[in-house]
Design an enzyme around this catalytic site. Structure first.
Site, PDB file in Angstrom:
ATOM      1  N   ASP A  87       0.733  -1.180   0.019  1.00 32.11           N
ATOM      2  CA  ASP A  87       0.130   0.096   0.043  1.00 32.11           C
ATOM      3  C   ASP A  87       0.972   1.242  -0.027  1.00 32.11           C
ATOM      4  O   ASP A  87       1.830   1.369   0.800  1.00 32.11           O
ATOM      5  CB  ASP A  87      -0.930  -0.001   1.292  1.00 32.11           C
ATOM      6  CG  ASP A  87      -1.741  -1.204   1.634  1.00 32.11           C
ATOM      7  OD1 ASP A  87      -1.155  -2.282   1.280  1.00 32.11           O
ATOM      8  OD2 ASP A  87      -2.785  -0.883   1.940  1.00 32.11           O
ATOM      9  N   HIS A  92      -1.172   4.362  -0.601  1.00 38.09           N
ATOM     10  CA  HIS A  92      -2.252   5.020   0.086  1.00 38.09           C
ATOM     11  C   HIS A  92      -1.831   6.710  -0.113  1.00 38.09           C
ATOM     12  O   HIS A  92      -2.110   7.420   0.755  1.00 38.09           O
ATOM     13  CB  HIS A  92      -2.545   4.911   1.542  1.00 38.09           C
ATOM     14  CG  HIS A  92      -3.286   3.631   1.728  1.00 38.09           C
ATOM     15  ND1 HIS A  92      -4.526   3.863   1.437  1.00 38.09           N
ATOM     16  CD2 HIS A  92      -3.082   2.557   2.527  1.00 38.09           C
ATOM     17  CE1 HIS A  92      -5.195   2.580   1.842  1.00 38.09           C
ATOM     18  NE2 HIS A  92      -4.135   1.804   2.495  1.00 38.09           N
ATOM     19  N   ASP A 142      -4.428  -0.399  -3.252  1.00 32.18           N
ATOM     20  CA  ASP A 142      -4.483   0.506  -2.289  1.00 32.18           C
ATOM     21  C   ASP A 142      -3.450   1.599  -2.781  1.00 32.18           C
ATOM     22  O   ASP A 142      -2.694   2.234  -1.728  1.00 32.18           O
ATOM     23  CB  ASP A 142      -4.357   0.110  -0.680  1.00 32.18           C
ATOM     24  CG  ASP A 142      -5.585  -0.574  -0.274  1.00 32.18           C
ATOM     25  OD1 ASP A 142      -6.508  -0.868  -1.011  1.00 32.18           O
ATOM     26  OD2 ASP A 142      -5.559  -0.729   1.163  1.00 32.18           O
ATOM     27  N   ASP A 171      -6.563   6.900  -1.526  1.00 30.79           N
ATOM     28  CA  ASP A 171      -7.102   7.117  -0.213  1.00 30.79           C
ATOM     29  C   ASP A 171      -6.251   7.399   0.888  1.00 30.79           C
ATOM     30  O   ASP A 171      -5.140   7.058   0.991  1.00 30.79           O
ATOM     31  CB  ASP A 171      -7.980   5.920  -0.007  1.00 30.79           C
ATOM     32  CG  ASP A 171      -9.493   5.899  -0.591  1.00 30.79           C
ATOM     33  OD1 ASP A 171      -9.961   7.203  -0.921  1.00 30.79           O
ATOM     34  OD2 ASP A 171      -9.943   4.890  -0.654  1.00 30.79           O
ATOM     35  N   ARG A 172      -6.915   8.058   2.046  1.00 36.56           N
ATOM     36  CA  ARG A 172      -6.200   8.495   3.203  1.00 36.56           C
ATOM     37  C   ARG A 172      -5.087   9.441   2.937  1.00 36.56           C
ATOM     38  O   ARG A 172      -5.232  10.580   3.261  1.00 36.56           O
ATOM     39  CB  ARG A 172      -5.483   7.393   4.087  1.00 36.56           C
ATOM     40  CG  ARG A 172      -6.470   6.522   4.487  1.00 36.56           C
ATOM     41  CD  ARG A 172      -5.787   5.479   5.401  1.00 36.56           C
ATOM     42  NE  ARG A 172      -6.801   4.581   6.184  1.00 36.56           N
ATOM     43  CZ  ARG A 172      -7.392   4.835   7.275  1.00 36.56           C
ATOM     44  NH1 ARG A 172      -7.348   5.934   7.744  1.00 36.56           N
ATOM     45  NH2 ARG A 172      -8.545   3.873   7.749  1.00 36.56           N
ATOM     46  N   ASN A 188      -8.580  -3.065  -1.817  1.00 35.79           N
ATOM     47  CA  ASN A 188      -9.679  -2.964  -1.332  1.00 35.79           C
ATOM     48  C   ASN A 188     -10.270  -1.281  -1.247  1.00 35.79           C
ATOM     49  O   ASN A 188     -11.435  -0.997  -1.138  1.00 35.79           O
ATOM     50  CB  ASN A 188     -10.023  -3.258  -0.030  1.00 35.79           C
ATOM     51  CG  ASN A 188      -9.147  -2.631   1.144  1.00 35.79           C
ATOM     52  OD1 ASN A 188      -8.027  -2.764   1.016  1.00 35.79           O
ATOM     53  ND2 ASN A 188      -9.829  -2.140   2.169  1.00 35.79           N
ATOM     54  N   HIS A 189      -9.378  -0.479  -1.605  1.00 34.01           N
ATOM     55  CA  HIS A 189      -9.431   1.061  -1.557  1.00 34.01           C
ATOM     56  C   HIS A 189      -9.699   1.385  -2.897  1.00 34.01           C
ATOM     57  O   HIS A 189      -9.936   2.603  -3.206  1.00 34.01           O
ATOM     58  CB  HIS A 189      -8.384   1.691  -0.883  1.00 34.01           C
ATOM     59  CG  HIS A 189      -8.670   1.901   0.378  1.00 34.01           C
ATOM     60  ND1 HIS A 189      -9.434   2.987   1.065  1.00 34.01           N
ATOM     61  CD2 HIS A 189      -8.336   1.022   1.610  1.00 34.01           C
ATOM     62  CE1 HIS A 189      -9.228   3.031   2.236  1.00 34.01           C
ATOM     63  NE2 HIS A 189      -8.852   1.767   2.783  1.00 34.01           N
ATOM     64  N   HIS A 244      -3.901  -8.700  -2.728  1.00 33.37           N
ATOM     65  CA  HIS A 244      -3.784  -7.567  -1.809  1.00 33.37           C
ATOM     66  C   HIS A 244      -4.160  -8.011  -0.486  1.00 33.37           C
ATOM     67  O   HIS A 244      -3.528  -7.501   0.445  1.00 33.37           O
ATOM     68  CB  HIS A 244      -4.791  -6.550  -2.414  1.00 33.37           C
ATOM     69  CG  HIS A 244      -4.809  -5.099  -1.276  1.00 33.37           C
ATOM     70  ND1 HIS A 244      -4.027  -4.226  -1.254  1.00 33.37           N
ATOM     71  CD2 HIS A 244      -5.851  -4.859  -0.251  1.00 33.37           C
ATOM     72  CE1 HIS A 244      -3.996  -3.581  -0.150  1.00 33.37           C
ATOM     73  NE2 HIS A 244      -5.131  -3.808   0.253  1.00 33.37           N
ATOM     74  N   ARG A 260     -11.652  -6.726  10.775  1.00 37.64           N
ATOM     75  CA  ARG A 260     -12.147  -5.415  10.000  1.00 37.64           C
ATOM     76  C   ARG A 260     -13.761  -5.523   9.996  1.00 37.64           C
ATOM     77  O   ARG A 260     -14.246  -4.417   9.321  1.00 37.64           O
ATOM     78  CB  ARG A 260     -11.561  -5.659   8.360  1.00 37.64           C
ATOM     79  CG  ARG A 260     -10.152  -5.428   8.351  1.00 37.64           C
ATOM     80  CD  ARG A 260      -9.488  -5.678   7.147  1.00 37.64           C
ATOM     81  NE  ARG A 260      -7.987  -5.916   6.937  1.00 37.64           N
ATOM     82  CZ  ARG A 260      -7.073  -4.783   7.104  1.00 37.64           C
ATOM     83  NH1 ARG A 260      -7.454  -3.491   6.906  1.00 37.64           N
ATOM     84  NH2 ARG A 260      -5.930  -4.976   6.983  1.00 37.64           N
ATOM     85  N   HIS A 270      -2.131  -4.793   2.680  1.00 34.34           N
ATOM     86  CA  HIS A 270      -3.256  -4.318   3.266  1.00 34.34           C
ATOM     87  C   HIS A 270      -3.158  -4.094   4.860  1.00 34.34           C
ATOM     88  O   HIS A 270      -4.037  -3.729   5.253  1.00 34.34           O
ATOM     89  CB  HIS A 270      -4.058  -5.758   3.070  1.00 34.34           C
ATOM     90  CG  HIS A 270      -5.724  -5.746   3.507  1.00 34.34           C
ATOM     91  ND1 HIS A 270      -6.400  -4.597   3.216  1.00 34.34           N
ATOM     92  CD2 HIS A 270      -6.331  -6.424   3.964  1.00 34.34           C
ATOM     93  CE1 HIS A 270      -7.660  -4.879   3.528  1.00 34.34           C
ATOM     94  NE2 HIS A 270      -7.621  -6.037   4.226  1.00 34.34           N
TER      95      HIS A 270
END
Length: 493
Positions: free
Chosen positions: A235, A237, A264, A267-268, A296-297, A345, A395, A422
């Site tokens: 990731d 991100h 990923d 995001d963030r 997943n993002h 991922h 999660r 992840h």
């Protein structure tokens, strides 16, 4: 430690035990303030074991679980808090935050309404309620206007030739309509100076990648040539400055310096657009040397909550986000390196009979494939656990799988190793499951708060692995999730 080990919440305890429990809670609070969230969870758990009838202990641990992205556990702890004390407002607030993180917007809305009813003077809660209502209304509206599948999407109908580039634009430009190495290098410099490329070029990059991905299988075979190496990155991100630092450390992508970015990308971090456009451009330039796995993002719901949608709309417009959304849904789900190393991922599955052909045959363009329990959902969301067997996901999505599950899957499919991402790791990577499951995470000092290192894995043609770890580098003073509307601070308060 999972939040389902709460014991009997009605057991009376002595004043001495209550005092010890409060001491454990106070120690946990200090650890939390020091951003040592896993250690804080252990101390909150200690307090709960000593005195399981205090709602605040569960609500505090719920927040610590939110910090570690264990949203399923966070919801369970918030449930316990409000069960013990139905008037405890913070319990509902924590549950709302965790459900927002899980994109369960209607569940979050229900709790925000309770918070506002119980604490009508809480301006922050009213703001959160208003934002949540907007998201729920927008989702309902989007459902109501869904076009028939026979109607073409914007990605299929947009005419880039009608978009003109103003003469005042001083950024990188295509050469004869093509993406070149020079274009990408100039684009990265442009991004470093917090400038954006013209939307015409951005659209062309996105559409070019989408065309490649539409012709790509769900499981991609990678062969590392003898004169090359492959670097697997976890990731990133939206941490653009840390992302390009990977190239400083490990070399820029080329036909022999191959890369696999394992989901990923966005995001963030608040420079997600810069990250994804750079990756997409390199994918166009080196389609057989740079690989991208869906995380997943790379999904609409996550992008609504964690900032990418807001960032794209702020820097460009709604149509640009629609193009990204259409392209994310085309990304492959797994990569197979030299027939022996599987890279996904998230992780493995809730059943033992899954084969590589099952992954190859996933119809990933169908959004229903993301539903809980599907192979695609578990590929994107699952996590390893140390105990044998399988467990419910911390999660709240996917599963947790033990070393025996990994061993069985690898043997069934004649594989040597599983590499996944992840999860943030203190040193950037962790080797689990008797050396058969490796987690790599490439966003150092995740969200500017965790203090972790980033890591990458270099793989040679004979499948020898070596690891490089690195610290975060400075970036402009823009906080993580700056484009995440009012929910940008929901997971930090």
């Amino acid at each position: 430690m999972s939040s389902d080990s709460n014991g009997d919440q009605n057991v009376p305890c002595s004043e001495e035990v209550k005092t010890k429990a409060d001491e454990a809670k106070d120690a946990a609070n200090k650890l939390f303030q020091a951003r040592k969230y896993e250690a804080a969870i252990e101390k909150y758990s200690e307090a709960i074991v000593l005195n399981p009838s205090v709602a605040a202990y569960y609500a505090n641990r719920s927040f610590a679980y939110i910090k570690t992205e264990a949203y399923g556990y966070a919801v369970a702890d918030a449930d316990s808090a409000v069960k013990i004390d139905p008037s405890y407002v913070k319990g509902y607030y924590r549950r709302a935050a965790a459900n927002m993180a899980l994109c369960k917007f209607k569940d979050a809305l229900r709790d925000f309404r309770i918070v506002v009813k119980k604490a009508p003077g809480d301006k922050d809660a009213r703001t959160r309620l208003s934002e949540c209502e907007k998201i729920v209304r927008r989702i309902e509206f989007e459902k109501a206007i869904v076009v028939e599948s026979t109607q073409k999407s914007l990605a299929e109908t947009i005419d880039v030739t009608t978009i003109t580039v103003d003469s005042s634009y001083d950024g990188p430009k295509f050469e004869d309509g093509k993406i070149t190495k020079e274009f990408i290098e100039e684009m990265m410099e442009y991004f470093k100076n917090q400038k954006k490329i013209h939307r015409k070029y951005a659209i062309q990059v996105i559409l070019a990648v989408r065309k490649i991905m539409l012709e790509t299988p769900s499981l991609v075979d990678i062969k590392i040539p003898q004169d090359s190496k492959l670097t697997v990155c976890g990731d990133v991100h939206g941490q653009f400055y840390d992302f390009i630092n990977i190239f400083n450390i490990n070399g820029v992508p080329s036909e022999t310096n191959m890369y696999l970015f394992n989901g990923d990308f966005v995001d963030r971090g608040s420079f997600s657009l810069e990250v994804i456009l750079t990756l997409f451009a390199y994918k166009c330039l080196y389609p057989n040397s740079l690989y991208l796995t869906r995380g997943n993002h790379e999904t609409d719901d996550m992008n609504k909550v964690y900032g990418f949608e807001g960032e794209v709309k702020a820097k460009y417009n709604d149509a640009m986000f629609e193009l990204f959304s259409a392209t994310f849904s085309t990304l492959p789900l797994a990569h197979l390196i030299n027939q022996k190393i599987l890279v996904v991922h998230g992780g493995l599955f809730s059943r033992d009979d899954v084969t590589l052909d099952d992954i190859r045959n996933i119809e990933r363009f169908n959004k229903k494939q993301l539903d809980q329990g599907s192979l695609m959902c578990e590929l994107l969301w699952s996590d390893p656990q140390s105990l044998p067997g399988r467990g419910p996901s911390k999660r709240g999505v996917g599963i947790q799988f033990g070393p025996d599950v990994t061993e069985t899957f690898l043997k069934r499919n004649n594989l040597d190793l599983l590499i996944r991402s992840h999860e943030v790791k203190e040193n950037g990577y962790v080797i689990d499951h008797n050396g058969k499951c490796i987690t790599v995470f490439s966003a150092p000092n995740y969200c500017d708060t965790i203090g972790n290192k980033g890591a990458i894995i270099n793989i040679t043609p004979d499948l020898k692995l070596s690891y490089k770890t690195f610290e975060a580098v400075p970036h402009p003073n823009i906080r993580p999730m700056a484009y995440a509307s009012q929910f940008g601070g929901l997971f930090t308060q």
